[in-house]
Every structure is written in C-alpha cells, then in structure tokens.
Design an enzyme around this catalytic site. Structure first.
Site, PDB file in Angstrom:
ATOM      1  CE  LYS A 159      -0.395   0.125   5.049  1.00  0.00           C
ATOM      2  NZ  LYS A 159      -1.309   0.146   6.208  1.00  0.00           N
ATOM      3  NE  ARG A 180      -6.879   1.036  11.873  1.00  0.00           N
ATOM      4  CZ  ARG A 180      -5.680   0.900  11.318  1.00  0.00           C
ATOM      5  NH1 ARG A 180      -4.781   1.875  11.445  1.00  0.00           N
ATOM      6  NH2 ARG A 180      -5.363  -0.188  10.635  1.00  0.00           N
ATOM      7  CE1 TYR A 201      11.957  31.918   3.793  1.00  0.00           C
ATOM      8  CE2 TYR A 201      11.700  29.526   3.756  1.00  0.00           C
ATOM      9  CZ  TYR A 201      11.708  30.743   3.096  1.00  0.00           C
ATOM     10  OH  TYR A 201      11.466  30.785   1.750  1.00  0.00           O
ATOM     11  CG  MET A 237       8.084  23.749  -0.688  1.00  0.00           C
ATOM     12  SD  MET A 237       6.928  24.760  -1.630  1.00  0.00           S
ATOM     13  CE  MET A 237       5.797  25.254  -0.325  1.00  0.00           C
TER      14      MET A 237
END
Length: 388
Positions: free
Chosen positions: A44, A142, A276, A324
């Site tokens: 998956k 779940r 940053y 990013m």
C-alpha cells in the site's frame, strides 16, 4: 514517481535508491519466521514509498503468495501492471469500484452490512462471484465488524455464498498494540479473534485463510500466524518498533537509501543567520552546504535543527529550518565540492543515519519517514534481477 532504472550517469538532484535484493532477502527472512503460513507482501501507499510494482514483483520472486493494498485503486493498478495471484484490498467507501475489483479477481474486505450488500449487487451485475474476506473488529476500533454485529454479517454472507454471489475466502483482523511487547490488548484481541472465527466456521464459513498478524506479530508472536501473515514495514527492512529490536536483530536490512547532491557550498562569517527565522546563527566563520530537499519532498519540517546527514564521511545536522525545497547544514569549515553526495538515511552500515534516526529526531515512527518521501524524488531500483 516510481521507476525501475539503472543508476543514471548524470547526477540527480535527489534520489531514493531501492535495493530490491535487500527486499527479497527480507521476505525470505520473514517467511522463515512464519514457517507454515503464507506471506502477504503489503505494498500500500506505493509500497511505503518504495515503488509498488517493482517491490511487489520482488516480493513474489522471494516467495510471497499474496499482495495487499489499502485501497481498491492500488490493487487494480497492480493487476493492470500484470501482477498475478491473490491480491487483497481492504479500505472501501460506499460506491467503490466493486465490479472492477470482482472482474480483476481481487479479494475485497467487508466490515459491515452496507459493504456486503454493495459487493453482492456488483457480483450479480458482473455475473461472477466476488472473493470476500470478512474483517472482525477484535479491539482496534477502526475498520472491522463489531462482535455484536458479527452473527448478522456472517449469516448474510453465507446466504450470498449459497446464492453463488460471493465466496468467503478469508476471516481476518488487525492488532492495535502488537508493537508493544506484553500489552494486555494482544492476548485479548487474539482470544476475541479465535471466538469470532469459531462462530463463523461453526455456521459453515470455510475460509481459505485466517489472518491477524502484522509485521510485529510476525516477528514476535508465532501463536498469531494462523494461515497467513501480513508484512508491511518489516519487508522494507525497518523494525516496527525500537522496543522489539533493530532490523539487524531480525535479520532485516533497510531497503531505501535517500540522498541528494549538494547544490552549493559557501563560506560565511560568524553571526550569519541561516534559513527562515534565523533559528540557527553561525557561531563563527564556517562553511554551509545546501541540500536540495525540503518538506515538498517529504523531509519533515520537524527535523529542523536536528535531522542527521552524512556528507564526506562526517555526520552533519540540519542547520535552521527545513524549507519547502531545501535545507542547510553547517559543514564546520570543510569544503566538499558542489555535487558531493549527502545521505539522509540508509541501512546505516556505511555510517549514514537510518530512517529510525530521523524518526527519533522528529518524534514519529520510521514508517512515516519513508512513506512520506514525495513524487519529486525519483525511485531508482537496483538489484532487480531475481536472486540478485
């Protein structure tokens, strides 16, 4: 993007090298731990970020007899790629591609009456029976059918089977805490699973497989193996939990190595802010290296100020914030050339960090570290030949 190719001649910005030889060896090691049970290779989420089709093929080469995915779309893509044998998918929503799954000969999981009725209707339209596995909620909370609702689900499934619309091929469940040795829920879930399986079988269900064991249970709980074990993260050479042991403790080897080429190396004075927010300021004159990977590529922003990287044989640390598309490391005055390889994680035997090291820095699990690596990073599959 998931592609099988030879090592490129031109350097890539970044690459995730996937060692299919290691994956095959891991599958063989897991089969040895679950001797007598079939093994489902769980692929998956693009094989936990490793490339679903190449990894599925390698797993089958190494003796896996089932493939498993979360969504039906993932399973249908495997079948479209020509992968044979049993393929199971388990995460459905109303209106899902039931008929396509039936026509592709997939095993579909059913957790409640709505799903059983939809797959039965689709089987009637398709003119062929559906392969259905009934999932029991034994305590995870779940997906899965609650014990109180199980008799009704089993009864209606048997009616559909008698009508030739479905074949109940499996009974299964999933552990909540198999990665926590000694957790009381493990024994409680196993007892409940045995009870729910017994109820179904006493009423006439004759499943091909019964299964509850995930990677940690496969490695440490032989009494849970039944007819089939489902190995996900362990197949990719990552321990399900540091508490259980390291990959080497289980004879496993990490399959993915993530690296990038330094985009820039430059000398800066002391007191220079980096990235940053200037959360890192150089303590003195030094050199900075720019690694062209960022959170758009799946590098966790939580690794800011702590993520380990191997460059020129030395461990470095992310300096300041992960951006990013890039992050910076303080090279401490060393001056490797632009293009030098920076290894974020790999097996660890070359001194490089591991995915578990990154998980510890970020307060998460290694599953997330490998799975989140994004599509801008090419997967380069090596040792693809059988037995390599």
């Amino acid at each position: 993007m998931s592609e099988t190719s030879a090592v490129p001649t031109a350097p890539l910005r970044a690459r995730a090298e996937i060692d299919l030889g290691a994956l095959r060896a891991n599958v063989r090691a897991l089969r040895a731990r679950a001797e007598g049970a079939h093994l489902m290779a769980v692929v998956k989420s693009d094989a936990y970020g490793h490339g679903a089709v190449p990894c599925a093929r390698a797993a089958l080469d190494a003796g896996a007899t089932w493939l498993g995915t979360a969504t039906p779309e993932e399973a249908l893509a495997l079948r479209a790629a020509g992968l044979p044998g049993r393929i199971m998918c388990w995460l459905w929503v109303p209106g899902g591609p039931w008929r396509q799954a039936i026509e592709a000969d997939l095993d579909v999981s059913v957790s409640g009456m709505w799903a059983l009725r939809e797959v039965t209707a689709a089987a009637r339209e398709a003119g062929r029976p559906a392969r259905v596995q009934l999932k029991a909620d034994t305590g995870l909370g779940r997906n899965g059918c609650q014990p109180d609702d199980w008799p009704e689900l089993v009864a209606e499934a048997l009616e559909a089977e008698a009508a030739g619309l479905i074949r109940v091929t499996g009974l299964w469940s999933h552990f909540a805490c198999a990665d926590e040795p000694g957790h009381p829920s493990i024994a409680a879930q196993l007892t409940r699973f045995r009870e729910m399986v017994a109820h179904a079988e006493e009423r006439g269900v004759a499943p091909e497989v019964r299964h509850i064991a995930n990677s940690p249970a496969t490695l440490t709980l032989p009494e849970t193996h039944f007819d089939l074990v489902r190995t996900g993260i362990a197949m990719y050479g990552i321990s399900p939990s540091p508490e259980l042991g390291t990959p080497a403790d289980f004879g496993l080897r990490p399959v993915m190595t993530l690296s990038a080429s330094l985009a820039l190396v430059k000398r800066v004075p002391g007191g220079h802010g980096v990235s940053y927010g200037h959360h890192y300021v150089t303590p003195g004159e030094t050199t900075l290296g720019l690694v062209p990977l960022g959170y758009a590529d799946g590098i966790p922003r939580h690794a800011s100020g702590g993520g380990p990287v191997l460059i020129d044989g030395k461990l470095r640390t992310v300096a300041g914030r992960v951006a990013m598309d890039q992050f910076v490391v303080d090279l401490g005055g060393d001056e490797p050339g632009a293009g030098t390889r920076a290894v974020l994680f790999g097996p660890g035997d070359g001194g490089e960090p591991t995915a578990e090291d990154w998980a510890q820095v970020c307060g998460t699990i290694a599953y997330e570290i490998v799975t989140r690596i994004g599509t801008r990073v090419p997967r380069v599959h090596v040792n693809g030949e059988t037995g390599g």
